[in-house]
Write an enzyme that holds these catalytic residues in place. Sequence first.
Site, PDB file in Angstrom:
ATOM      1  CE  LYS A  44      -3.117  -0.047   3.301  1.00  0.00           C
ATOM      2  NZ  LYS A  44      -3.883  -0.391   4.520  1.00  0.00           N
ATOM      3  CE  LYS A  46      -2.019   4.585   4.773  1.00  0.00           C
ATOM      4  NZ  LYS A  46      -3.189   4.434   5.634  1.00  0.00           N
TER       5      LYS A  46
HETATM    6  N1  C2G Z   1     -10.744   7.081   8.260  1.00  0.00           N
HETATM    7  C1  C2G Z   1     -11.768   8.002   8.463  1.00  0.00           C
HETATM    8  N2  C2G Z   1     -11.458   9.283   8.781  1.00  0.00           N
HETATM    9  C2  C2G Z   1     -10.159   9.677   8.905  1.00  0.00           C
HETATM   10  C3  C2G Z   1      -9.123   8.745   8.724  1.00  0.00           C
HETATM   11  C4  C2G Z   1      -9.435   7.430   8.396  1.00  0.00           C
HETATM   12  O1  C2G Z   1     -12.960   7.657   8.353  1.00  0.00           O
HETATM   13  N3  C2G Z   1      -9.892  10.981   9.213  1.00  0.00           N
HETATM   14  C5  C2G Z   1     -11.104   5.708   7.923  1.00  0.00           C
HETATM   15  C6  C2G Z   1     -10.610   5.288   6.548  1.00  0.00           C
HETATM   16  O2  C2G Z   1     -11.520   5.723   5.536  1.00  0.00           O
HETATM   17  C7  C2G Z   1     -10.585   3.762   6.684  1.00  0.00           C
HETATM   18  C8  C2G Z   1     -10.226   3.558   8.169  1.00  0.00           C
HETATM   19  O3  C2G Z   1     -10.499   4.821   8.834  1.00  0.00           O
HETATM   20  O4  C2G Z   1     -11.895   3.230   6.447  1.00  0.00           O
HETATM   21  C9  C2G Z   1      -8.768   3.179   8.374  1.00  0.00           C
HETATM   22  O5  C2G Z   1      -7.962   4.166   7.789  1.00  0.00           O
HETATM   23  P1  C2G Z   1      -6.474   3.754   7.341  1.00  0.00           P
HETATM   24  O6  C2G Z   1      -5.797   3.067   8.454  1.00  0.00           O
HETATM   25  O7  C2G Z   1      -5.840   4.936   6.680  1.00  0.00           O
HETATM   26  O8  C2G Z   1      -6.809   2.640   6.228  1.00  0.00           O
HETATM   27  P2  C2G Z   1      -6.253   2.556   4.735  1.00  0.00           P
HETATM   28  O9  C2G Z   1      -4.784   2.720   4.745  1.00  0.00           O
HETATM   29  O10 C2G Z   1      -7.116   3.441   3.925  1.00  0.00           O
HETATM   30  O11 C2G Z   1      -6.479   0.991   4.390  1.00  0.00           O
HETATM   31  O12 C2G Z   1      -8.155  -2.762   2.109  1.00  0.00           O
HETATM   32  C10 C2G Z   1      -8.460  -1.489   2.650  1.00  0.00           C
HETATM   33  C11 C2G Z   1      -7.224  -0.812   3.167  1.00  0.00           C
HETATM   34  O13 C2G Z   1      -6.521  -1.648   4.064  1.00  0.00           O
HETATM   35  C12 C2G Z   1      -7.620   0.498   3.848  1.00  0.00           C
END
Ligand code: C2G
Length: 128
Positions: A44, A46
């Site tokens: 990802k 990340k």
């Molecule tokens: N999120 C949110 N508001 C934020 C930050 C994050 O609603 N200010 C939500 C994201 O949309 C996601 C969840 O919190 O649904 C987790 O965010 P991340 O850890 O950044 O996940 P991500 O890297 O987007 O990974 O297969 C799917 C991926 O693994 C998602």
Amino acid sequence: MKTVITYGTFDLLHWGHIHLLERAAKLGDKLIVGLSTDEFNEQKHKEAYHSYEHRKYILEAIRYVDQVIPEESWDQKIKDVQKYNVDTFVMGSDWEGQFDFLKPYCEVIYLPRTEGISTSKIKKDLEE
Ligand code: C2G
């Protein structure tokens, strides 16, 4: 017994994550979180500050979370939905439409992303 699933890295846990988990948990009786492994985070592009084990430890302490499973690839979601008898898949709206391929298998809901907070914002603000 309604099962909800969501996926993410959940690094440097913040109130935006909690708000997502709280709303997801309210959509059913059990919330499963597919937590991105450190290896999958590389795919990802990340790099999490906390290790998978520590991010899992933190998530398991949250009242809204019932179970944490590893997210190791992009293409495990259909199998997970079937394996865990998932009724509803939830993601933040930054993923709007990206997981509609799950619609034949479960309800797909994108919840509004929480504005004003993100792991990258935390990192940036701390650098200044
Ligand atoms: N999120 C949110 N508001 C934020 C930050 C994050 O609603 N200010 C939500 C994201 O949309 C996601 C969840 O919190 O649904 C987790 O965010 P991340 O850890 O950044 O996940 P991500 O890297 O987007 O990974 O297969 C799917 C991926 O693994 C998602």
